[in-house]
Design a protein around this motif. Structure first.
Motif, PDB file in Angstrom:
ATOM      1  N   PHE B   4       0.838  -1.197   0.000  1.00 27.20           N
ATOM      2  CA  PHE B   4       0.000   0.000   0.000  1.00 27.20           C
ATOM      3  C   PHE B   4       0.871   1.242   0.000  1.00 27.20           C
ATOM      4  O   PHE B   4       1.796   1.368   0.820  1.00 27.20           O
ATOM      5  CB  PHE B   4      -0.927   0.030   1.223  1.00 27.20           C
ATOM      6  CG  PHE B   4      -1.876   1.192   1.152  1.00 27.20           C
ATOM      7  CD1 PHE B   4      -3.013   1.107   0.382  1.00 27.20           C
ATOM      8  CD2 PHE B   4      -1.600   2.384   1.806  1.00 27.20           C
ATOM      9  CE1 PHE B   4      -3.881   2.195   0.265  1.00 27.20           C
ATOM     10  CE2 PHE B   4      -2.451   3.472   1.692  1.00 27.20           C
ATOM     11  CZ  PHE B   4      -3.599   3.378   0.927  1.00 27.20           C
ATOM     12  N   GLY B   5       0.554   2.183  -0.876  1.00 24.21           N
ATOM     13  CA  GLY B   5       1.256   3.468  -0.909  1.00 24.21           C
ATOM     14  C   GLY B   5       2.085   3.634  -2.157  1.00 24.21           C
ATOM     15  O   GLY B   5       2.358   2.670  -2.885  1.00 24.21           O
ATOM     16  N   ARG B   6       2.485   4.885  -2.404  1.00 23.84           N
ATOM     17  CA  ARG B   6       3.256   5.216  -3.598  1.00 23.84           C
ATOM     18  C   ARG B   6       4.704   5.524  -3.212  1.00 23.84           C
ATOM     19  O   ARG B   6       5.627   4.919  -3.727  1.00 23.84           O
ATOM     20  CB  ARG B   6       2.611   6.422  -4.291  1.00 23.84           C
ATOM     21  CG  ARG B   6       1.202   6.112  -4.805  1.00 23.84           C
ATOM     22  CD  ARG B   6       0.450   7.375  -5.147  1.00 23.84           C
ATOM     23  NE  ARG B   6       0.394   8.271  -4.002  1.00 23.84           N
ATOM     24  CZ  ARG B   6      -0.096   9.505  -4.019  1.00 23.84           C
ATOM     25  NH1 ARG B   6      -0.585   9.984  -5.139  1.00 23.84           N
ATOM     26  NH2 ARG B   6      -0.108  10.243  -2.938  1.00 23.84           N
ATOM     27  N   ILE B   7       4.920   6.434  -2.276  1.00 21.09           N
ATOM     28  CA  ILE B   7       6.280   6.761  -1.848  1.00 21.09           C
ATOM     29  C   ILE B   7       6.493   6.228  -0.434  1.00 21.09           C
ATOM     30  O   ILE B   7       7.480   5.566  -0.159  1.00 21.09           O
ATOM     31  CB  ILE B   7       6.525   8.284  -1.941  1.00 21.09           C
ATOM     32  CG1 ILE B   7       6.543   8.708  -3.416  1.00 21.09           C
ATOM     33  CG2 ILE B   7       7.836   8.648  -1.250  1.00 21.09           C
ATOM     34  CD1 ILE B   7       6.999  10.114  -3.654  1.00 21.09           C
ATOM     35  N   MET B 299      -4.477   4.036   8.518  1.00 24.24           N
ATOM     36  CA  MET B 299      -4.563   4.172   7.061  1.00 24.24           C
ATOM     37  C   MET B 299      -4.594   5.654   6.680  1.00 24.24           C
ATOM     38  O   MET B 299      -4.002   6.061   5.670  1.00 24.24           O
ATOM     39  CB  MET B 299      -5.810   3.450   6.517  1.00 24.24           C
ATOM     40  CG  MET B 299      -5.814   1.948   6.696  1.00 24.24           C
ATOM     41  SD  MET B 299      -4.319   1.086   6.104  1.00 24.24           S
ATOM     42  CE  MET B 299      -4.433   1.295   4.321  1.00 24.24           C
ATOM     43  N   ALA B 300      -5.294   6.461   7.472  1.00 23.83           N
ATOM     44  CA  ALA B 300      -5.339   7.902   7.200  1.00 23.83           C
ATOM     45  C   ALA B 300      -3.947   8.522   7.320  1.00 23.83           C
ATOM     46  O   ALA B 300      -3.562   9.386   6.519  1.00 23.83           O
ATOM     47  CB  ALA B 300      -6.313   8.585   8.159  1.00 23.83           C
ATOM     48  N   ALA B 301      -3.189   8.074   8.317  1.00 23.52           N
ATOM     49  CA  ALA B 301      -1.829   8.600   8.509  1.00 23.52           C
ATOM     50  C   ALA B 301      -0.933   8.217   7.336  1.00 23.52           C
ATOM     51  O   ALA B 301      -0.137   9.031   6.842  1.00 23.52           O
ATOM     52  CB  ALA B 301      -1.251   8.067   9.822  1.00 23.52           C
ATOM     53  N   ASP B 306       2.107   9.935   2.673  1.00 27.97           N
ATOM     54  CA  ASP B 306       2.434   9.647   1.277  1.00 27.97           C
ATOM     55  C   ASP B 306       2.214  10.894   0.415  1.00 27.97           C
ATOM     56  O   ASP B 306       3.065  11.246  -0.425  1.00 27.97           O
ATOM     57  CB  ASP B 306       1.531   8.493   0.806  1.00 27.97           C
ATOM     58  CG  ASP B 306       1.973   7.885  -0.503  1.00 27.97           C
ATOM     59  OD1 ASP B 306       3.181   7.739  -0.729  1.00 27.97           O
ATOM     60  OD2 ASP B 306       1.092   7.533  -1.307  1.00 27.97           O
ATOM     61  N   PHE B 307       1.108  11.584   0.628  1.00 30.32           N
ATOM     62  CA  PHE B 307       0.842  12.818  -0.131  1.00 30.32           C
ATOM     63  C   PHE B 307       1.830  13.925   0.205  1.00 30.32           C
ATOM     64  O   PHE B 307       2.206  14.707  -0.666  1.00 30.32           O
ATOM     65  CB  PHE B 307      -0.588  13.306   0.115  1.00 30.32           C
ATOM     66  CG  PHE B 307      -1.594  12.728  -0.836  1.00 30.32           C
ATOM     67  CD1 PHE B 307      -1.553  13.033  -2.186  1.00 30.32           C
ATOM     68  CD2 PHE B 307      -2.585  11.874  -0.380  1.00 30.32           C
ATOM     69  CE1 PHE B 307      -2.491  12.509  -3.067  1.00 30.32           C
ATOM     70  CE2 PHE B 307      -3.527  11.336  -1.258  1.00 30.32           C
ATOM     71  CZ  PHE B 307      -3.472  11.650  -2.604  1.00 30.32           C
ATOM     72  N   ILE B 308       2.230  14.003   1.465  1.00 34.19           N
ATOM     73  CA  ILE B 308       3.198  15.042   1.856  1.00 34.19           C
ATOM     74  C   ILE B 308       4.534  14.804   1.160  1.00 34.19           C
ATOM     75  O   ILE B 308       5.145  15.729   0.618  1.00 34.19           O
ATOM     76  CB  ILE B 308       3.351  15.075   3.394  1.00 34.19           C
ATOM     77  CG1 ILE B 308       2.097  15.706   4.018  1.00 34.19           C
ATOM     78  CG2 ILE B 308       4.609  15.839   3.809  1.00 34.19           C
ATOM     79  CD1 ILE B 308       2.021  15.600   5.519  1.00 34.19           C
ATOM     80  N   LEU B 309       4.981  13.565   1.128  1.00 38.78           N
ATOM     81  CA  LEU B 309       6.253  13.260   0.474  1.00 38.78           C
ATOM     82  C   LEU B 309       6.179  13.564  -1.021  1.00 38.78           C
ATOM     83  O   LEU B 309       7.106  14.134  -1.602  1.00 38.78           O
ATOM     84  CB  LEU B 309       6.646  11.797   0.718  1.00 38.78           C
ATOM     85  CG  LEU B 309       6.957  11.429   2.172  1.00 38.78           C
ATOM     86  CD1 LEU B 309       7.197   9.926   2.302  1.00 38.78           C
ATOM     87  CD2 LEU B 309       8.161  12.196   2.710  1.00 38.78           C
ATOM     88  N   LEU B 310       5.054  13.199  -1.630  1.00 36.80           N
ATOM     89  CA  LEU B 310       4.897  13.463  -3.061  1.00 36.80           C
ATOM     90  C   LEU B 310       4.856  14.971  -3.316  1.00 36.80           C
ATOM     91  O   LEU B 310       5.404  15.464  -4.312  1.00 36.80           O
ATOM     92  CB  LEU B 310       3.624  12.794  -3.582  1.00 36.80           C
ATOM     93  CG  LEU B 310       3.493  12.712  -5.097  1.00 36.80           C
ATOM     94  CD1 LEU B 310       4.614  11.874  -5.707  1.00 36.80           C
ATOM     95  CD2 LEU B 310       2.151  12.115  -5.489  1.00 36.80           C
ATOM     96  N   HIS B 311       4.219  15.687  -2.423  1.00 34.92           N
ATOM     97  CA  HIS B 311       4.177  17.151  -2.529  1.00 34.92           C
ATOM     98  C   HIS B 311       5.585  17.735  -2.444  1.00 34.92           C
ATOM     99  O   HIS B 311       5.934  18.644  -3.207  1.00 34.92           O
ATOM    100  CB  HIS B 311       3.297  17.697  -1.409  1.00 34.92           C
ATOM    101  CG  HIS B 311       3.060  19.164  -1.475  1.00 34.92           C
ATOM    102  ND1 HIS B 311       2.218  19.738  -2.393  1.00 34.92           N
ATOM    103  CD2 HIS B 311       3.560  20.188  -0.740  1.00 34.92           C
ATOM    104  CE1 HIS B 311       2.200  21.052  -2.225  1.00 34.92           C
ATOM    105  NE2 HIS B 311       3.014  21.352  -1.227  1.00 34.92           N
TER     106      HIS B 311
END
Lengths: 318, 318, 318, 318
Positions: B4-7, B299-301, B306-311
């Motif tokens: 699960f996850g991208r980064i 899961m929310a964390a 993941d979004f913060i790292l991608l940002h």
């Protein structure tokens, strides 16, 4: 980030302001017979000109396929396509500097440093035309195995002034889905289906089977028992158990918020924080329905085909 | 498929029957101070022994971290961890051959050719311990930027017989999320959040902000207008507009179906299609709540980090 | 970033200093018969204790499989495994602060802010044990379709002082690969194979078929023509044409640089830039060969199985 | 499978026979100033009309950008582009049914059930124009940080008859790459670089730094020691150690096989296995060089930018 899917994949581009939108469909099997009329008719279902409450903007949505099809058969190569923007949106300056409430205005500004008011962004509903194209291709494969998808509007009709917009509640069924699709943990069938639906503009909720009502039921009411022929007495699970399809109809709901652009005056601020009055805006759809029905179906088709291809990967080894 | 996850990514393994469950947390930033007590306490919140209605099964859930941490600091290397299964589930033969209604029994059989009744599969709630571990690591980073997550049970209490199970409705808030997270099209913040939630065992629905109620509202009621300081008069959108966070609290709901294992006799079939009576089963939780609250938060964390790292990937270039 | 593969995937963790290394093998088909002796013997081929020139460090490399296998059959669930570090590396302070030439010392420091001299990083050859485990699992599937992989050392023997290290040139053949594997553009069979090989510690070059020599040949010398039975007169292309396997033997070479740790004194600097003399270091392998042979084979096996599974995804639709 | 990259990504489509080729560039940072002349000039370097030995086919390669750029600045939205095929290849029947040696003919036939002789496939060098476009965009970002890429032909000139083709050996340098890029295990900087190069049509080998020669060196000859200012006495590692860039120049080589289409008669078979004589073919390039130089550079630029963006993801947290 503009790619959807794992094996069957759509990558798309385009904004309202530009020449064209389009995309690349990858992972489409070779040897599938094209049906251009069907694909164009799916686009037509999404087109504003077909619907009473819809915008009067002319979008002929004429699809041009640039690769991947020869002699009316798919070759296995990626399918590139474009749809011209014949009637590019124009904005007036008054609109340009106001933050439109519940719209992409402010969040785009925070993310990219400019506003989507200027139609430079991707938040336009026009992007969904690309989803419909890829979904139509997926349906060409699905109908070979007699999998069929149908979305309907189940919103409760309300008396709403003509200058306001309304939300929409869409129900969708996927019939003829083989049992055994879906992964047990993260890539549950309905988890990817929900992800697909929540990625559509304006969607604020998704549930499957009894969905939110399931949270108020008891196990003895809810449990779906099976008959001697393995069919089910009930389908409260909506065709997915433990993340894997069970051969029953997949049924799910998608909740859309009201379209944020309305015919009423709205008090808001501009990008400097000054209070402004946003004039009543015209040329809008009042509801996403019925234009959104082919979009919901398209995303369902893409998810289903993607799972079928992934399932095939392992079925040889058994 | 078990990633699960991208980064920021969790890849996990393990079933109830085996020696241990565990996983690999990848994409965790270097230089973060460990807080073993916090991580263990999150696991404890999920642990059955802590809760009144929960199973009496002993799960001490003692976490062993095998890599990626040195001198109490993360090194940037993947964090491997295992949790031993001290009290492996045993099944009796009567249970083994019955298809348990609304359980993984039948769908596992169709997908893999064997039944998860035998506890060889991944459908066990025990897998969620791995999610809680990864989520606790994510929270260590999030609390540095004062992002906080809290899930609560908002189910309507009902009088239900003690031998039956109930569903659960969970509300969760993520506070202190920076504006600008999320992608405009497929990877909308709430699309990946919904995907994460729908991947939890037993979840049948997800909505954000006004969610399903939004489908019955008008635009003039719904639209979230902003004040001169850019804060919002209302938060019907639940902190996400056009797929991108706007700095307001993210609030969403997750609907769980009733636990399929109940203390009542159920009529079902065996794997050959013969009618069988499934005995009243014991040692079950009656509700997923409160054990599921740390899972929802985890899961929310994971999604938020993941979004913060991608940002961050793009914020240097501005 | 610690995951290799698309459908058949290894995600691994672990450093020399910790308790254990291990990983998760995902996308392994259900119903494959385990062969623990074979897997352990593959690990043994990589183990230092088996080889004359190798380090005397005790690495019993005893594999513990924690999930995914029941009654000696794979279940389709992810296979979690660990290998204990029985004899954790110790460093002395003199070594700790010197930048070891052509080693991970400096680059780790630049990337993560600490040095891998301290054995906290992932640059250790020990990580390759996880590759060998996953590769051995892949070989269990490949031998069912009579695909066999064999790597040999083709380095030219040289007279080199005993306190120095040497590079190695490895040739590897994959026999019995079905025609039609590989993607025409980015995921060419040999592109992913090269990627796999170049990810092994110390590899500085990869070529396939005639490889670098092909750049000095003419088309009329090089071209592989076919006979009436579709077999080839020559195999200069090494079994891959236009990125897709043609049914001939895949043959490729992998070039390893000399092991950077040597028994000679080296002049270098410390992390503050001060000149230091790095003492002659002991307990090293002099060559990566023959320990690296099972690693090369393992990566080749993983790549081949991954392509076979992806190929299966589309073969149903034809 | 037609996507290259992790964060900075190109997805492309198109064959020689169709209307156009094109693609979608995703993960391109917002706010970058366009330089259309530069991008077009990169395309021109690849264009056959510019080169002496090249085909006479007219390929004006006029780029049309359809999205993602407004007022000469990138918006963060995906960049869609197309290049029309003005002069679609025509085949004669004699060519159509012969298996062209060392060409895509046979492998396409095995994979997709049809032959790429008919120009329906993706094996055409024309696809590399899309790589050059994406690479040119990447270079726009790289030149801001003074990273520069230059590929040159280092083939040994040979006296070869005019009706035959030759291979090519290309050397490429990337200067100004920040230290710290690359992942320690699978996604080593040079592993992804090699993957990128091996995905170019006709490439049979890749090495970095001393490359294949390193396999014949000793550690004491090879090791790159550092000076007090952290610069290196030598760069045998080619700028990458333990998979991570060290700030030195990245230098690598790429070996191309001879173009399979030659001006000499070749004995081959048709798709039924009957012996046929393939006539001398005209309109071919004799060498991939110099047209391939911008393609090598483009892939290097894409890989480098991708690693920079991924590096940024974690650099905020330090």
């Amino acid at each position: 980030m503009n790619t959807f899917g794992r094996i069957f994949r759509l990558t798309d581009f385009g904004e309202s302001h530009g020449e064209a939108i389009g995309g690349v469909i990858d992972g489409f099997p070779a040897g599938i017979t094209m049906d251009s009329d069907f694909i164009q008719s799916e686009l037509q279902r999404r087109s504003p000109s077909q619907h009473f409450h819809s915008t009067t903007r002319q979008e002929s949505d004429q699809l041009r396929i640039l690769s991947g099809i020869v002699d009316n058969l798919s070759t296995g190569a990626p399918i590139g396509f474009i749809i011209n923007n014949e009637d590019g949106k124009k904005y007036d300056d008054a609109e340009r500097f106001a933050i439109k409430p519940s719209h992409a205005s402010y969040t785009y500004h925070r993310k990219y440093g400019f506003s989507d008011n200027e139609y430079f962004g991707r938040a336009s509903a026009r992007q969904t035309a690309c989803r419909v194209v890829a979904g139509a291709f997926a349906k060409l494969v699905l109908r070979k195995i007699e999998t069929a998808i149908c979305a309907v509007d189940i919103s409760n009709p309300q008396h709403v002034p003509g200058d306001d917009s309304v939300g929409a509640l869409i129900a969708c069924r996927i019939q003829g889905v083989p049992a055994g699709l879906g992964e047990p943990v993260y890539d549950k069938f309905h988890a990817r289906l929900g992800y697909a639906m929540l990625s559509i503009n304006g969607v604020k909720g998704f549930d499957i089977g009894k969905g939110f009502d399931a949270s108020q039921m008891t196990g003895s009411e809810y449990n779906d028992a099976q008959k001697a022929d393995f069919s089910y007495h009930s389908n409260h699970d909506g065709g997915v158990q433990a993340g894997i399809t069970n051969g029953e109809t997949i049924d799910f709901r998608v909740a859309f918020k009201p379209i944020p652009t309305i015919g009423k005056v709205q008090r808001t601020i501009d990008f400097d924080g000054n209070p402004v009055v946003l004039d009543a805006q015209s040329r809008n759809d009042r509801s996403v329905s019925p234009r959104v029905l082919p979009v919901v179906e398209a995303m369902a088709a893409m998810v289903t085909l993607d799972f079928i291809l992934l399932h095939n990967a392992f079925s040889h080894e058994k």
